[in-house]
Write a protein that holds these residues in place. Structure first.
Motif, PDB file in Angstrom:
ATOM      1  N   PHE A  18       1.071  -1.140  -0.188  1.00 59.10           N
ATOM      2  CA  PHE A  18      -0.192   0.533  -0.138  1.00 59.10           C
ATOM      3  C   PHE A  18       1.048   1.568   0.107  1.00 59.10           C
ATOM      4  O   PHE A  18       0.621   2.595  -0.650  1.00 59.10           O
ATOM      5  N   GLN A  29      -1.471   6.493   1.858  1.00 57.77           N
ATOM      6  CA  GLN A  29      -1.858   5.371   2.508  1.00 57.77           C
ATOM      7  C   GLN A  29      -3.357   4.992   2.545  1.00 57.77           C
ATOM      8  O   GLN A  29      -3.540   4.080   1.921  1.00 57.77           O
ATOM      9  N   SER A  30      -3.817   5.664   3.317  1.00 55.39           N
ATOM     10  CA  SER A  30      -4.998   5.560   4.034  1.00 55.39           C
ATOM     11  C   SER A  30      -6.678   5.434   2.923  1.00 55.39           C
ATOM     12  O   SER A  30      -7.443   5.140   2.654  1.00 55.39           O
ATOM     13  N   SER A  33      -5.731   2.208   0.889  1.00 57.22           N
ATOM     14  CA  SER A  33      -6.513   1.115   2.042  1.00 57.22           C
ATOM     15  C   SER A  33      -8.089   1.439   1.382  1.00 57.22           C
ATOM     16  O   SER A  33      -8.554   0.394   1.488  1.00 57.22           O
ATOM     17  N   LYS A  37     -10.150  -1.410   0.196  1.00 56.05           N
ATOM     18  CA  LYS A  37     -11.393  -2.023   0.700  1.00 56.05           C
ATOM     19  C   LYS A  37     -12.890  -2.060   0.148  1.00 56.05           C
ATOM     20  O   LYS A  37     -13.714  -2.791   0.245  1.00 56.05           O
ATOM     21  N   ARG A  50      -2.426  -9.405   3.253  1.00 51.10           N
ATOM     22  CA  ARG A  50      -2.418  -8.356   3.781  1.00 51.10           C
ATOM     23  C   ARG A  50      -0.866  -9.185   4.720  1.00 51.10           C
ATOM     24  O   ARG A  50      -1.462  -9.859   6.471  1.00 51.10           O
TER      25      ARG A  50
END
Length: 301
Positions: A18, A29-30, A33, A37, A50
């Protein structure tokens, strides 16, 4: 399924994690992610295992990754192809032209069009103007040449106006006349084009306004043959002045048809409110450009 989420997922797989993918797609990075998701939630399967800072594909992830690569490539191809169309690097011109006048008015344009847009495919249909209008209305072509006025839901761009002349044998008693009327011609047999040619409609409507129906002795779709028939003395034929001038024949003489509304008005036509491809717009622009420059020697006032 959002294309952006697919693109981020593919980059996570390529970069192996990521944080590395975030740098490539210029996101946090969030954000990366969250995008993965959202894709997993939408597909209802886990796509990545992961393990620490690394990620590996699940069985479902391998399928999605393979499909995502193709989908993203197809999208790129689509964008490139549409941009090529806008730039006239690809595409097709679906054009309908009538036999009468096309060799003079439109044939020279094809070389110019081909030189400017070498990758445009030209699909040409040839019929009489009335038949072309039917084909155009059915959506089988995008553009056609036809005579005005024309019934139907069409837009038009006029190309040329010409007076109509009577074509008679050089030995006919009217051959020395500069102009003739339907009254002069009503006892002479008529030589017309085949059905579907709009010039016939103009001539026959003019006769009807004068209260008679001509005797038709021959029909043909070939201009040269019609001129030969007139030269033989079989009857009187009718042509736009431009065409008659271009097809001079020692055996015939021409006289201006001195009647109201006896004008050959040829135009490019298309369906009203129809989408016109860039290739079609380019042909219209070329037609306007070239024919505005034509010498008005034979044009009517």
């Amino acid at each position: 399924m959002k294309t952006r989420n697919l693109r981020i997922f593919v980059e996570v797989v390529r970069q192996g994690g990521f944080s590395q993918a975030a740098k490539v797609v210029f996101a946090t990075q969030s954000t990366v992610s969250k995008a993965v998701k959202q894709l997993e939630d939408e597909l209802r399967v886990p796509l990545l295992d992961r393990i620490g800072h690394r990620s590996s594909l699940t069985a479902a992830g391998e399928i999605v990754y393979r499909r995502a690569l193709k989908m993203l490539a197809d999208q790129e191809d689509l964008t490139a192809e549409l941009e090529a169309l806008r730039g006239l690097k690809r595409g097709r011109l679906r054009l309908g032209l009538p036999p009468v006048g096309s060799s003079i008015l439109f044939a020279p344009l094809f070389a110019v069009y081909r030189e400017r847009y070498p990758n445009i495919e030209i699909r040409l249909v040839e019929h009489g103007a009335d038949r072309l209008a039917e084909i155009l209305e059915a959506g089988e072509i995008d553009l056609a040449a036809a005579l005005l006025p024309l019934a139907g839901a069409f837009e038009s761009q006029e190309v040329r106006r010409e007076p109509i002349v009577a074509v008679l044998s050089a030995h006919h008693s009217l051959a020395r006349r500069k102009s003739v009327s339907f009254a002069d011609l009503r006892r002479i047999p008529f030589i017309l084009f085949e059905s579907g040619f709009a010039l016939n409609r103009i001539i026959l409507d003019g006769c009807a306004r004068r209260g008679f129906e001509p005797r038709i002795v021959a029909r043909s779709s070939q201009i040269d043959f019609i001129i030969e028939l007139a030269a033989s003395g079989l009857g009187v034929a009718f042509l736009p002045a431009l065409i008659a001038e271009n097809r001079r024949h020692a055996g015939v003489r021409t006289a201006l048809l001195a009647e109201p509304n006896m004008e050959w008005r040829i135009a490019m036509i298309w369906r009203r409110e129809a989408y016109l491809p860039e290739s079609t717009r380019a042909w219209l622009a070329l037609t306007k450009e070239c024919h505005q420059a034509l010498p008005p020697i034979l044009q009517s006032n």
